[in-house]
Design an enzyme around this catalytic site. Structure first.
Site: not given
Length: 637
Positions: A336, A365, A383, A385, A387, A466, A512
């Site tokens: 992000c 992580r 990931q 992802d 945005h 979410k 997201h």
């Protein structure tokens, strides 16, 4: 004095004040009383022994309801602990926690003797004996001082530690069944006799509080169901799951591996990398049609960025840090903040929005070593992802489109799913009114689409509520993969803006979005979903060419060249083995097509085709095979 009881079916009944839930259930129906596990009074979970003293809403929870199953399993965890205490002695075992997990429960304990599979059978027998005793399970509320004194007398240091960590104003309740007493919020079943079918499954080591610096405890896993038939079905699914275990199949099929040199970090072998590449390209194609632009951001960025994004305050315990040029940096746990920087790099007009930035970004992580689980729980993963930067008036339409995209992608794999909506957690950032606005927008989209969803109060991300998508695999297991998160906070933190129609600056909203979630985890899920038998378009090797003898090797290689020229993934088995053995090996490797070539095929320019799991399809010209298979791949069959 009577009180009014408003039942879940809309009926209203009157009972004397102080009547218990169990008595009310019995007055309504003996069948209801027999099948009840606990209840909700004004939305709060309570035991059946709970007395009602004022007008109240009442919902009796059946053993076979989702909440009823949880209560049944929680009571079975206490049953397990009591059986262990009886067998090994109250002075020999120190109990930790015994929570409910998906489809089961566990109990952590400090016990000098290492438990074996044979011990589990003995413990089960003792549990069955306690069930036959039908001991009442009684709740008592005590003071903090009383609880500490009791567990000090019982020499249970882990329970004392739990009590000391509770808020000073917390209500402390104990549950007792026979000689066994445990610290617990409850609720529980009214007696051990109501515990039905159960099975102890395995043991494992677990650090106390999940902290590697703490003592290693023994953890006993089990499962329980209200009916024996349900338990048997579940145990059968577990057998199927063992046969489909992605760690086993990943090794057998040469997809991925792990090494002690990088715990929790997968190594992709060539076939596994092919699988990943195909998944990425499929998603890219779909996202490109939707208007996404792909970007790439650095793996490591300055600590200041993570302070600005909010990750430092809310997520730093899950991050890895290092120093560069005497400055502190962090490996990114999410993509992000990098996308916020990209957006801020340019001025934007209201006409440009929505701006959709996607990335297959490698993130890191920190996970405790005991939590690592093959591809399902790793320390670094890719990931998928995106945005999406939108104006407030574009939020709902954009979320609708994302849900349609997720629908289309999951349908290709044959996945159905259920949806969960998670709201503001305690550890969050931003103004409450912005959270309310975000939560209302997500609710409105779901209601407009007419989809059922489960509400998870307080389980949102620290920056926004979410929608999570939980897919169901081939044997009925649920996996959380896709997510849509609505974020008013990071645009504030990064001071993002766009120029409105009136030439004034306005704040965009960020959505997201992930579809696979973790690509690595999705590979693990797919491996188990298909049992390693991937569909043709996804199979790492789509065809194995098997020459009848070495005399036809040159022809086999020429066929391979023709297939490879149109991007089919093909190998030739050049080993000096019998034909039947080679064909069986290709089946064991779960390769969709086996192409046998000998004198007849070479003379005619053909291949003899065998489809895995089907009978021999016969000889066809090489070009015919290419055309037919290529059409299936384009259709993602």
């Amino acid at each position: 004095m009577n009180v009014q009881i408003f039942l879940s079916d809309g009926a209203v009944r009157r009972f004397p004040a102080g009547t218990t839930v169990d008595e009310i259930a019995g007055s309504l129906s003996s069948k209801l009383r027999k099948s009840a596990s606990a209840a909700k009074v004004n939305g709060v979970l309570v035991d059946l022994s709970y007395s009602i003293h004022e007008d109240s809403q009442l919902e009796v929870l059946l053993l076979d309801s989702p909440e009823g199953r949880e209560i049944h399993r929680h009571s079975t965890a206490h049953l397990l602990a009591q059986a262990i205490q009886r067998i090994y002695g109250a002075s020999q075992v120190k109990f930790g926690i015994g929570p409910v997990i998906q489809d089961g429960f566990y109990y952590d304990m400090d016990l000098d003797q290492t438990l074996s599979p044979e011990d589990l059978g003995r413990i089960e027998q003792e549990m069955a004996l306690i069930v036959s005793e039908n001991l009442p399970i009684v709740r008592t509320v005590v003071s903090r001082e009383q609880a500490l004194a009791l567990f000090q007398e019982m020499n249970q240091p882990l329970k004392i530690e739990i009590i000391q960590d509770l808020p000073l104003d917390a209500e402390i309740s104990l549950y007792q069944q026979g000689e066994f007493v445990d610290l617990c919020r409850g609720p529980h079943l009214p007696s051990t006799g109501k515990i039905k079918a159960f099975k102890l499954l395995s043991t494992a080591g677990a650090y106390w509080c999940g902290d590697a610096k703490q003592k290693m405890l023994q953890r006993v896993y089990g499962t329980a169901f209200p009916k024996m038939s349900q338990l048997q079905d579940h145990l059968q699914r577990l057998e199927q799951a063992r046969a489909r275990d992605h760690r086993k199949l990943g090794k057998e099929l040469g997809l991925f591996m792990f090494s002690a040199e990088a715990p929790g970090m997968p190594f992709y072998l060539p076939k596994g990398m092919t699988l990943c590449t195909e998944l990425e390209e499929f998603s890219r194609d779909m996202q490109r049609q939707w208007g996404c632009e792909e970007v790439r951001t650095p793996f490591m960025m300055n600590k200041k960025l993570w302070e600005q994004s909010g990750h430092w305050d809310h997520y730093k315990d899950n991050m890895y840090f290092t120093q560069v040029d005497e400055q502190e940096f962090a490996l990114k746990p999410m993509n992000c903040p990098g996308h916020m920087i990209i957006y801020k790099n340019s001025l934007h007009s209201y006409r440009e929005l929505p701006i959709r930035l996607s990335e297959f970004g490698q993130v890191h992580r920190h996970e405790f070593s005991g939590a690592l689980n093959g591809m399902m729980r790793v320390r670094t993963f890719c990931q998928d992802d995106a945005h999406i930067f939108v104006r407030p008036d574009q939020i709902e339409e954009e979320i609708q489109q994302i849900m349609e995209l997720i629908d289309r992608i999951y349908a290709v794999f044959g996945f159905t799913y259920h949806i969960e909506l998670s709201t503001r957690p305690e550890d969050c950032m931003g103004a409450p009114e912005l959270w309310d606005q975000a939560e209302n927008a997500l609710r409105h989209v779901l209601d407009k689409r007419g989809v059922a969803y489960q509400l998870n109060e307080g389980d949102g991300a620290f920056y926004g509520p979410k929608i999570d998508f939980h897919i169901l695999d081939a044997i009925g297991r649920s996996w959380q993969c896709g997510t849509i998160q609505l974020d008013f906070q990071m645009p504030e933190n990064f001071e993002l803006s766009y120029i409105g129609q009136d030439n004034q600056k306005y704040r965009p909203v960020v959505i997201h979005r992930a579809i696979y979630g973790s690509l690595d985890r999705f590979v693990g899920i797919l491996t188990e979903h298909y049992g390693g038998d991937f569909p043709l378009w996804l199979a790492p090797v789509q065809a194995m060419i098997v020459p009848v003898s070495e005399h036809f090797l040159d022809y086999a290689l020429s066929v391979k060249a023709q297939l490879a020229a149109v991007n089919l993934r093909v190998e030739v088995d050049i080993r000096s083995e019998k034909l039947g053995y080679k064909i069986r090996e290709a089946n064991m490797q779960k390769i969709p097509y086996t192409l046998v070539v000998g004198e007849k095929e070479q003379t005619a320019g053909e291949v003899s085709v065998r489809r895995k799991g089907a009978c021999e399809l016969g000889a066809v010209p090489v070009k015919t095979f290419i055309d037919e298979v290529s059409a299936l791949i384009v259709a993602r069959k």
